[in-house]
Design a protein around this motif. Structure first.
Motif, PDB file in Angstrom:
ATOM      1  N   LEU A  25      -1.292  11.116   3.392  1.00  7.43           N
ATOM      2  CA  LEU A  25      -0.255  11.372   4.384  1.00  7.43           C
ATOM      3  C   LEU A  25       1.037  11.843   3.720  1.00  7.43           C
ATOM      4  N   LEU A  26       1.390  11.227   2.589  1.00  2.00           N
ATOM      5  CA  LEU A  26       2.590  11.644   1.869  1.00  2.00           C
ATOM      6  C   LEU A  26       2.447  13.045   1.299  1.00  2.00           C
ATOM      7  N   LEU A  27       1.249  13.363   0.848  1.00  2.00           N
ATOM      8  CA  LEU A  27       1.021  14.658   0.220  1.00  2.00           C
ATOM      9  C   LEU A  27       1.110  15.798   1.220  1.00  2.00           C
ATOM     10  N   GLY A  75       4.617  18.248   3.011  1.00  2.00           N
ATOM     11  CA  GLY A  75       4.375  19.602   3.522  1.00  2.00           C
ATOM     12  C   GLY A  75       5.009  19.824   4.884  1.00  2.00           C
ATOM     13  N   SER A  76       4.987  18.801   5.729  1.00  2.00           N
ATOM     14  CA  SER A  76       5.537  18.942   7.070  1.00  2.00           C
ATOM     15  C   SER A  76       7.049  19.127   7.031  1.00  2.00           C
ATOM     16  N   ILE A  77       7.722  18.328   6.216  1.00  2.00           N
ATOM     17  CA  ILE A  77       9.183  18.425   6.137  1.00  2.00           C
ATOM     18  C   ILE A  77       9.602  19.805   5.641  1.00  2.00           C
ATOM     19  N   ILE A  78       8.938  20.267   4.593  1.00  2.00           N
ATOM     20  CA  ILE A  78       9.268  21.593   4.060  1.00  2.00           C
ATOM     21  C   ILE A  78       8.996  22.672   5.108  1.00  2.00           C
ATOM     22  N   GLY A  79       7.835  22.581   5.771  1.00  2.00           N
ATOM     23  CA  GLY A  79       7.481  23.585   6.777  1.00  2.00           C
ATOM     24  C   GLY A  79       8.421  23.600   7.962  1.00  2.00           C
ATOM     25  N   SER A 116       0.831  -1.204   0.000  1.00  2.00           N
ATOM     26  CA  SER A 116       0.000   0.000   0.000  1.00  2.00           C
ATOM     27  C   SER A 116       0.865   1.255   0.000  1.00  2.00           C
ATOM     28  N   PHE A 117       1.980   1.217   0.723  1.00  2.00           N
ATOM     29  CA  PHE A 117       2.882   2.368   0.745  1.00  2.00           C
ATOM     30  C   PHE A 117       3.507   2.588  -0.628  1.00  2.00           C
TER      31      PHE A 117
END
Length: 415
Positions: A324-326, A331-335, A6-7
């Motif tokens: 979750l990846l999107l 987004g979390s890593i960039i932020g 699935s991942f």
């Protein structure tokens, strides 16, 4: 095996979806929205942490945590009272002081000040003021030599330099305790302290014995300053200390004078977190829109997977991973990266801004600091990331359920 499949499919779907213009645009906007929200939230909370840190290490390190003052009698036997107060649970140390008001004059310039007589050795046990004194070894601040310490702001207002002699005018009670008599004395400025804020604007320190001689009160003092082990328990500890003296006294703690700063910081922190969570939630709705469009666009691929034996759990996991990846990961890593880079250099950024524009954001004469502080707390970062992950999964749940309900026969027949 199912989780890794699935991942893997979630990554493949995410890559293939970005080839489409509409889906790509919505996905990019979602990532940018989440990244911007996270970075702003990290920066804002770090600034609040910085203000709280400076409050604890500047204001609470200098001002007494509590004070006990006499009401209708004098503390003539204050040495024994110090021993009584210091034995109260929660009290770290205590020191005597004599308070009064007066005027300092340098040439034609005059400034009203709060005069405080202190014992340098005992005061260093309850206050960090020795670390902020310039031009003088604190241990040399002794009585009988006409010495005075003044705040840097007051010195700038009166154009006073280190070593200058100033006139101090003070009032004292007459013989009937009603008539006020003026007294003028010349003192040498042997040290200046730079604390910023209103507290330091009009504060003057002189040795305790010199202050007692000026007011002609013998060995009596105005009150006892206290330092406690837990500042936020100061009110209860000071109350117990005042009660232990057995005298009619007035008590107060730092919470009554500076507590509003701490409460304001906590309130702003909560409002910022709420506002940013709402913004992140809006960005997560874009994730939902992206997944809904993607499911419609990839309906045939989903139908083929179902015909090959893919169960509801696998289909649901694919789109949960994609959502979750999107948002939750990309987004979390960039932020987080942007937020940390800005926080680390925030003070320098605002310093350059002030130097270029000539506009000072914080005035040292009003606030207790004259710069924008920042202090990164990794717990805040973890809480933000967990919030984003939960919102991303929540936004992906409805599209995933919609993908499960697709009828393979109907979708393939339409193709």
């Amino acid at each position: 095996m199912k989780k890794s499949l699935s991942f893997f499919l979630g990554i493949r779907f995410s890559y293939s979806f970005r080839q489409g213009s509409i889906v790509s645009l919505i996905g990019v906007l979602s990532i940018l929205g989440i990244a911007l929200s996270i970075s702003v939230l990290i920066i804002s909370l770090s600034v609040m942490n910085g203000f709280e840190y400076e409050l604890n290490h500047r204001i609470l390190a200098v001002v007494p945590h509590g004070e006990i003052e006499s009401v209708n009698q004098t503390f003539s036997t204050w040495r024994s009272l110090l021993n009584v107060v210091e034995k109260v649970p929660g009290v770290v140390a205590a020191a005597p002081y004599v308070n009064s008001t007066g005027l300092i004059q340098n040439g034609r310039r005059v400034l009203a000040v709060q005069i405080k007589g202190i014992d340098a050795q005992l005061e260093s046990r309850i206050s960090a003021i020795p670390f902020y004194v310039q031009g003088l070894m604190w241990k040399h601040f002794v009585s009988g030599q006409k010495k005075v310490l003044i705040g840097q702001s007051a010195a700038n207002s009166l154009n006073i330099k280190l070593g200058d002699w100033i006139s101090l005018m003070i009032t004292k009670s007459g013989s009937d305790n009603k008539i006020l008599q003026k007294k003028k004395v010349a003192l040498q400025v042997v040290g200046m302290f730079n604390l910023n804020g209103i507290y330091a604007n009009n504060m003057v320190y002189i040795p305790l014995i010199d202050m007692q001689n000026l007011l002609e009160i013998g060995e009596s003092i105005t009150g006892i300053a206290i330092r406690v082990d837990h500042p936020f328990h100061a009110e209860q500890v000071v109350y117990q200390a005042g009660k232990r003296t057995g005298l009619y006294v007035a008590i107060r703690s730092w919470i009554s004078t500076y507590g509003y700063m701490y409460h304001d910081i906590q309130m702003i922190r909560g409002l910022l977190y709420l506002a940013m969570v709402l913004i992140i939630g809006i960005s997560c709705f874009n994730i939902m829109s992206t997944l809904v469009i993607a499911i419609k666009d990839k309906g045939s691929d989903i139908a083929i997977l179902r015909t090959l034996g893919a169960k509801d759990e696998l289909i649901c996991s694919i789109f949960l991973w994609y959502g979750l990846l999107l948002g939750g990961l990309t987004g979390s890593i960039i932020g987080v990266v942007i937020g940390i880079l800005v926080v680390v250099n925030l003070t320098s950024i605002f310093y350059i801004f002030e130097k270029v524009t000539g506009y000072h954001l914080l005035s040292g004469d009003i606030y207790f600091i004259d710069f924008i502080p920042s202090r990164l707390d990794w717990i805040d970062v973890i809480i933000i990331l967990l919030t984003v992950v939960v919102l991303s999964l929540g936004s992906s749940w409805y599209p995933a359920q919609k993908a499960i309900r697709l009828c393979p026969a109907r979708v393939l027949s339409e193709k």
